[in-house]
Design a protein around this motif. Structure first.
Motif, PDB file in Angstrom:
ATOM      1  N   ASP A   2       1.025  -1.250   0.051  1.00  0.00           N
ATOM      2  CA  ASP A   2      -0.054   0.001  -0.028  1.00  0.00           C
ATOM      3  C   ASP A   2       0.972   1.355   0.199  1.00  0.00           C
ATOM      4  O   ASP A   2       0.574   2.084  -0.736  1.00  0.00           O
ATOM      5  CB  ASP A   2      -0.750  -0.002   1.292  1.00  0.00           C
ATOM      6  N   GLN A   3       2.022   1.149   0.794  1.00  0.00           N
ATOM      7  CA  GLN A   3       2.859   2.410   1.146  1.00  0.00           C
ATOM      8  C   GLN A   3       3.574   2.698  -0.465  1.00  0.00           C
ATOM      9  O   GLN A   3       3.724   3.713  -0.828  1.00  0.00           O
ATOM     10  CB  GLN A   3       3.776   2.370   2.071  1.00  0.00           C
ATOM     11  N   ALA A   4       4.204   1.405  -0.962  1.00  0.00           N
ATOM     12  CA  ALA A   4       4.889   1.780  -2.128  1.00  0.00           C
ATOM     13  C   ALA A   4       3.895   2.109  -3.282  1.00  0.00           C
ATOM     14  O   ALA A   4       4.480   3.174  -4.069  1.00  0.00           O
ATOM     15  CB  ALA A   4       5.529   0.435  -2.668  1.00  0.00           C
ATOM     16  N   ASN A  48       1.402   4.279  -2.824  1.00  0.00           N
ATOM     17  CA  ASN A  48       1.064   5.300  -2.478  1.00  0.00           C
ATOM     18  C   ASN A  48       2.272   6.435  -2.762  1.00  0.00           C
ATOM     19  O   ASN A  48       1.868   7.398  -3.430  1.00  0.00           O
ATOM     20  CB  ASN A  48       0.860   5.627  -1.082  1.00  0.00           C
ATOM     21  N   SER A  49       3.506   5.974  -2.390  1.00  0.00           N
ATOM     22  CA  SER A  49       4.721   7.087  -2.881  1.00  0.00           C
ATOM     23  C   SER A  49       4.857   7.087  -4.234  1.00  0.00           C
ATOM     24  O   SER A  49       4.946   8.257  -4.741  1.00  0.00           O
ATOM     25  CB  SER A  49       5.938   6.457  -2.254  1.00  0.00           C
ATOM     26  N   ARG A  50       4.646   6.151  -5.075  1.00  0.00           N
ATOM     27  CA  ARG A  50       4.565   6.312  -6.550  1.00  0.00           C
ATOM     28  C   ARG A  50       3.499   7.184  -7.260  1.00  0.00           C
ATOM     29  O   ARG A  50       3.443   8.035  -7.818  1.00  0.00           O
ATOM     30  CB  ARG A  50       4.422   5.110  -7.209  1.00  0.00           C
ATOM     31  N   ILE A  56       1.839   9.504  -5.031  1.00  0.00           N
ATOM     32  CA  ILE A  56       2.135  10.706  -4.666  1.00  0.00           C
ATOM     33  C   ILE A  56       3.277  11.415  -5.510  1.00  0.00           C
ATOM     34  O   ILE A  56       3.002  12.677  -5.804  1.00  0.00           O
ATOM     35  CB  ILE A  56       2.779  10.657  -3.142  1.00  0.00           C
ATOM     36  N   ARG A  57       4.236  10.758  -6.007  1.00  0.00           N
ATOM     37  CA  ARG A  57       5.366  11.315  -6.904  1.00  0.00           C
ATOM     38  C   ARG A  57       4.639  11.815  -8.173  1.00  0.00           C
ATOM     39  O   ARG A  57       4.948  12.872  -8.539  1.00  0.00           O
ATOM     40  CB  ARG A  57       6.442  10.326  -7.200  1.00  0.00           C
ATOM     41  N   ARG A  58       3.778  11.204  -8.910  1.00  0.00           N
ATOM     42  CA  ARG A  58       3.137  11.393  -9.893  1.00  0.00           C
ATOM     43  C   ARG A  58       2.011  12.724  -9.618  1.00  0.00           C
ATOM     44  O   ARG A  58       2.084  13.542 -10.500  1.00  0.00           O
ATOM     45  CB  ARG A  58       2.177  10.342 -10.443  1.00  0.00           C
ATOM     46  N   ASP A 109       2.713  14.705  -7.598  1.00  0.00           N
ATOM     47  CA  ASP A 109       3.572  15.830  -7.262  1.00  0.00           C
ATOM     48  C   ASP A 109       3.672  16.617  -8.639  1.00  0.00           C
ATOM     49  O   ASP A 109       3.710  17.757  -8.717  1.00  0.00           O
ATOM     50  CB  ASP A 109       4.889  15.387  -6.369  1.00  0.00           C
TER      51      ASP A 109
END
Ligand code: C2E
Ligand code: CA
Ligand code: CA
Ligand code: CA
Length: 279
Positions: A13-15, A17-19, A21-23, A25
């Motif tokens: 879930d976190q992995a 999410n961070s992808r 979030i980067r997108r 961003d």
């Protein structure tokens, strides 16, 4: 086991999410870039192979991102194409191109036709294409000075819808070019039904003309096709004298590529345009 399962799930879930979030961003930064004036257009001349005159220019977008320099379109257009953001980018590009046509006119360079690139999303819904037409009307630019470049894949998604939307552009007087032509699957009978004005030969075929007899045959076939359908022709990605000589001798009317000029900021492009007539 229950706890571990939950943790494992949490990890993925976190992995994810961070992808995401980067997108998000980059997407937010790009959205901001449009309103903050960080996008700019560079212009690459199209050259008449017969006499070297500039017949028009292609507008290519760049993103001047503070702290990161000039970002090339391959780094943000594909991302923008995943959402409606690309619709806003397309409208900004056209708005800017119209302003540039007016500015060149005012400086005495006359009417410089500008080609812009539109993405598949503009050919899905009437309202997105309405935005394109409205932008040019609001600017008071005659549509024949604007050429819309679309790829074969853009039209493939829903060919009947695409034909109807292209027809609306043609009815207004816009030029329409099929970009990267030859890399898709358009057959002659489909091509005949497209309300287009120009074929742009894909750079891939021009690239190794010198070493690849197949590419020579393909280019000759595309030129024959364009002539049979009374379409204009542009060869892109011309990088050297031999490629240019072959294209000129094969009656390819217009050429574009680093051999003549890279895409340039407006001020540098002006030094290549015909000198202004003195008032
Ligand atoms: P494209 O429409 O096929 O544009 C041609 C690309 O080839 C441009 O790259 C141009 O700088 C490059 N090029 C021109 N001559 C030569 C040459 O002689 N050799 C080589 N190797 N390359 C050459 P650029 O500006 O990086 O744009 C890449 C792609 O990004 C464009 O391909 C187009 O698909 C997309 N793009 C650029 N601007 C826009 C835009 O405003 N809207 C949309 N939707 N897409 C855009
Ligand atoms: Ca193009
Ligand atoms: Ca192209
Ligand atoms: Ca391309």
């Amino acid at each position: 086991a229950k706890g571990r399962g939950r943790n494992t799930f949490h990890f993925f879930d976190q992995a994810m999410n961070s992808r995401a979030i980067r997108r998000l961003d980059i997407e937010m930064a790009l959205r901001h870039a449009i309103s903050a004036g960080q996008l700019e257009l560079h212009y690459q001349p199209k050259i008449a192979s017969a006499n070297g005159a500039i017949t028009g220019v292609e507008a290519l977008v760049r993103w001047r991102r503070p702290g990161e320099g000039l970002i090339q379109p391959d780094e943000f257009i594909p991302l923008a194409e995943e959402s409606d953001l690309i619709v806003a980018v397309g409208e900004w590009v056209l708005h800017q191109a119209c302003a540039q046509i007016k500015a060149w006119r005012a400086k005495g360079f006359g009417d410089v036709p500008v080609a812009i690139n539109l993405s598949p999303r503009h050919f899905r819904r009437d309202k997105d294409l309405d935005g394109i037409i409205a932008t040019v009307e609001a600017a008071g630019i005659p549509p024949h000075l604007i050429e819309i470049e679309v790829t074969e894949t853009t039209l493939m998604h829903d060919p009947e819808k695409a034909i109807a939307l292209l027809q609306r552009l043609r009815d207004r007087g816009f030029g329409i070019a099929i970009d990267d032509f030859g890399s898709g699957y358009s057959n002659l009978s489909y091509l005949r039904r497209l309300p287009i004005t120009t074929l742009k030969i894909d750079r891939a075929f021009v690239m190794d003309i010198e070493h690849n007899q197949d590419n020579i045959e393909i280019i000759r076939a595309i030129i024959a096709m364009a002539n049979a359908l009374s379409l204009g022709l542009v060869a892109e990605g011309v990088e050297n004298e031999r490629q240019f000589a072959f294209l000129r001798n094969s009656d390819c009317a217009v050429v574009q590529g680093y051999y003549f000029s890279r895409p340039l900021p407006p001020a540098e492009l002006e030094s290549l345009l015909q000198r202004p007539r003195s008032p």
